[in-house]
Design a protein around this motif. Structure first.
Motif, PDB file in Angstrom:
ATOM      1  N   ARG B 156      -0.099   9.004  -3.473  1.00 28.75           N
ATOM      2  CA  ARG B 156      -1.429   8.341  -3.268  1.00 28.75           C
ATOM      3  C   ARG B 156      -1.808   6.787  -3.859  1.00 28.75           C
ATOM      4  N   ARG B 157      -2.462   7.013  -4.863  1.00 30.90           N
ATOM      5  CA  ARG B 157      -3.061   5.499  -5.193  1.00 30.90           C
ATOM      6  C   ARG B 157      -1.775   4.630  -5.572  1.00 30.90           C
ATOM      7  N   PHE B 159       1.160   4.673  -4.528  1.00 30.61           N
ATOM      8  CA  PHE B 159       2.093   4.405  -3.456  1.00 30.61           C
ATOM      9  C   PHE B 159       2.508   2.850  -2.949  1.00 30.61           C
ATOM     10  N   PRO B 160       1.299   2.065  -2.903  1.00 34.67           N
ATOM     11  CA  PRO B 160       1.462   0.841  -2.479  1.00 34.67           C
ATOM     12  C   PRO B 160       2.341   0.141  -3.550  1.00 34.67           C
ATOM     13  N   THR B 163       5.966   0.592  -2.388  1.00 32.76           N
ATOM     14  CA  THR B 163       6.219   0.076  -0.990  1.00 32.76           C
ATOM     15  C   THR B 163       6.411  -1.331  -1.351  1.00 32.76           C
ATOM     16  N   SER B 164       5.686  -1.947  -1.953  1.00 35.17           N
ATOM     17  CA  SER B 164       5.869  -3.461  -2.094  1.00 35.17           C
ATOM     18  C   SER B 164       7.025  -3.543  -2.936  1.00 35.17           C
ATOM     19  N   TYR B 167       9.731  -3.474  -0.371  1.00 35.40           N
ATOM     20  CA  TYR B 167       9.958  -4.712   0.480  1.00 35.40           C
ATOM     21  C   TYR B 167      11.042  -5.723  -0.428  1.00 35.40           C
ATOM     22  N   ASP B 230      -0.749   5.107 -16.976  1.00 31.91           N
ATOM     23  CA  ASP B 230      -1.876   4.704 -17.290  1.00 31.91           C
ATOM     24  C   ASP B 230      -2.259   5.301 -18.587  1.00 31.91           C
ATOM     25  N   ARG B 255     -10.589   1.288  -8.945  1.00 34.50           N
ATOM     26  CA  ARG B 255      -9.580   0.676  -9.672  1.00 34.50           C
ATOM     27  C   ARG B 255      -8.836  -0.219  -8.414  1.00 34.50           C
ATOM     28  N   SER B 256      -8.415  -1.585  -8.663  1.00 34.96           N
ATOM     29  CA  SER B 256      -7.318  -2.092  -7.734  1.00 34.96           C
ATOM     30  C   SER B 256      -6.170  -1.945  -8.379  1.00 34.96           C
ATOM     31  N   SER B 258      -4.028  -4.574  -9.028  1.00 33.35           N
ATOM     32  CA  SER B 258      -3.677  -6.043  -9.016  1.00 33.35           C
ATOM     33  C   SER B 258      -2.579  -6.262 -10.157  1.00 33.35           C
ATOM     34  N   ALA B 259      -2.796  -5.463 -11.295  1.00 37.47           N
ATOM     35  CA  ALA B 259      -2.023  -5.673 -12.468  1.00 37.47           C
ATOM     36  C   ALA B 259      -0.480  -5.092 -12.153  1.00 37.47           C
ATOM     37  N   LEU B 261       0.719  -4.475  -9.571  1.00 38.66           N
ATOM     38  CA  LEU B 261       1.620  -5.062  -8.684  1.00 38.66           C
ATOM     39  C   LEU B 261       2.202  -6.466  -9.285  1.00 38.66           C
ATOM     40  N   PHE B 263       3.214  -6.331 -12.322  1.00 37.37           N
ATOM     41  CA  PHE B 263       4.400  -5.665 -13.085  1.00 37.37           C
ATOM     42  C   PHE B 263       5.399  -5.447 -12.232  1.00 37.37           C
ATOM     43  N   MET B 265       6.393  -6.689  -9.316  1.00 39.67           N
ATOM     44  CA  MET B 265       7.131  -7.717  -8.847  1.00 39.67           C
ATOM     45  C   MET B 265       8.043  -8.284  -9.976  1.00 39.67           C
TER      46      MET B 265
END
Lengths: 278, 278
Positions: B156-157, B159-160, B163-164, B167, B230, B255-256, B258-259, B261, B263, B265
């Motif tokens: 769900r939330r 998941f992105p 996936t990043s 990649y 969280d 919530r996005s 941003s943080a 991702l 982390f 990376m």
DNA sequence: GACCTAGTGGAATACCTGTTCCAGAAATGG
DNA sequence: CCATTTCTGGAACAGGTATTCCACTAGGTC
């Protein structure tokens, strides 16, 4: 009604660990309070029973029971613990960060890398807030809000942007379709798109040719395309009806998607908001 | 009775300088309050009119007058400023955005929403850099760097996030496997995992039960799990060998990532870096 | 020195606080 | 399945809250 046989917590850390330990055995509503309290400790410190109860979707009396469950007299005792945590913490966030930097002389490599990415993300966000033109954003929101189904196009590095949008759109009950299936039926999917739909495409260099091709296919059939990309030279720039340029700052050659995701979420929520007004 | 011709203070620093400026012209009792307030700001934030008045040897009504003297509605308004100073919710970004708003005259709704998400992302990044302990990060990097294959678990939330990572790991020629296939062969995939592998699991509230179940299945078989979640109440917290708590700030309830991702990376690149040294 | 204004103390008040209590719902155990 | 315990929602309550108001004082001005 002190359930726990052990001593009652008097400081925040003790309370915190006690809560975590009892995680499994805590009744439903008390669990709700526990989750809220650990997520919003400041609210407990400053709020009132009424405001906190409302925010945690609970009765005020449940807050008192929660406190008593851990051996405290009542909510006030609980609140004091949360207040003590904040007392004397005069330093602002920025101050604290500065302290960390100067104190933590012995940096670990991974810590340095993390700070690098955090810095890059801050930069990207600043660039985002400077670059986006409100009128274009309004146009994009307009297009997507009118769409029956929003087709989401992205590959590789951009893919997470659309998956997070798809999740949020789903929660908001807005129909959308991620066009990137492993099943390979993307083109069949796209053929179902009609002029009352719209597409949102994301592509960063090196641009995946499929994304551009799919966006073009839709545009040729009169379906409006909104795009997010990183350069005016992007193939999407010539295709999309409205497009945004967003350059993520890089750290050591790698870019995270922090700003792109903030943009995607803003777009999503704005579309939902606009829809309510239509 | 706003004596000052200038705008009323809304943040602590402004209030502080305003008080200092008026030092000379302030009536005796108000001066007494000013001195006490600047010396004991925490007391103002947490105390009541009665307690503070007693401590400052003043009448409660004087506190109200003090606040009104600076253009505030009453003591409560004053107290809020002192509370905001202690709140984790750094007013700084919100203030900066507010300034942008007042400068940039005509605001569109979508523009406001975007700024909200940008502000939330900034906050999340600050929280991230304050919350992450370098030693734990090193441990996590260590675990993942030694793994033959990294299994990535998220729904769900979240998941992105994976996936990043997938990649980036692919680009870095590090073998990984996203365990979230639509094909439904997740369990078969996980059975292939051995003790020389490792897993990275991400889950935010409301926690997807599958993620926790899969992480537990791996942990039970001796496969080390690194987790990003969280809250200490997350099911992952009890399962993972190393886990990180990261609370994304929300805007309007959304919530996005941003943080998260940033982390992800940082973790990815750190693992790659560590591998080169092994 | 009378006047006026700004400043002050303290009581009165309307509101909201945290807490208690109890009926009934839900879960548990036999 | 019922009995028993635990948990929950909501109303009631006593105490404390921030605020207002007014009588009074002090200090400066004509």
């Amino acid at each position: 009604m002190p359930t726990s046989p052990i001593a009652v917590p008097t400081d925040f850390e003790t309370l915190r660990t006690t809560i975590v330990e009892q995680r499994a055995t805590l009744p439903k509503r008390l669990m709700q309070v526990a989750a809220y309290a650990l997520d919003h400790p400041d609210e407990i410190a400053f709020g009132t029973t009424a405001s906190i109860a409302a925010a945690a979707s609970v009765q005020p009396s449940t807050l008192v029971r929660f406190a008593q469950h851990f051996g405290l007299d009542g909510f006030s005792g609980l609140q004091q613990i949360f207040q003590a945590r904040l007392r004397g913490r005069t330093a602002s966030y920025e101050d604290r960060l500065r302290q960390l930097e100067s104190a933590g002389a012995a940096e670990t490599e991974s810590g340095t890398i993390l700070k690098g990415f955090i810095g890059a993300a801050h930069q990207s966000l600043d660039a985002l807030s400077a670059a986006i033109e409100p009128e274009k954003l309004e146009q994009a929101v307009d297009i997507l809000a009118r769409a029956e189904t929003i087709y989401l196009i992205a590959r590789r590095r951009s893919f997470p942007v659309v998956t997070s949008m798809a999740y949020a759109l789903g929660k908001l009950k807005i129909r959308c379709q991620v066009v990137s299936s492993a099943a390979g039926n993307d083109d069949d999917l796209l053929e179902q798109a009609g002029p009352r739909d719209a597409a949102f495409a994301v592509s960063f260099a090196p641009y995946a040719p499929e994304s551009a091709a799919q966006a073009r296919a839709l545009a040729d059939r009169g379906i409006p395309v909104v795009a997010l990309t990183d350069s005016a030279l992007s193939p999407l720039a010539g295709i999309a009806q409205v497009w945004f340029e967003l350059m993520e700052a890089d750290h050591a050659g790698f870019r995270s998607l922090s700003a792109s995701l903030a943009f995607a979420m803003a777009l999503t929520v704005s579309v939902a908001e606009r829809r309510r007004q239509l």
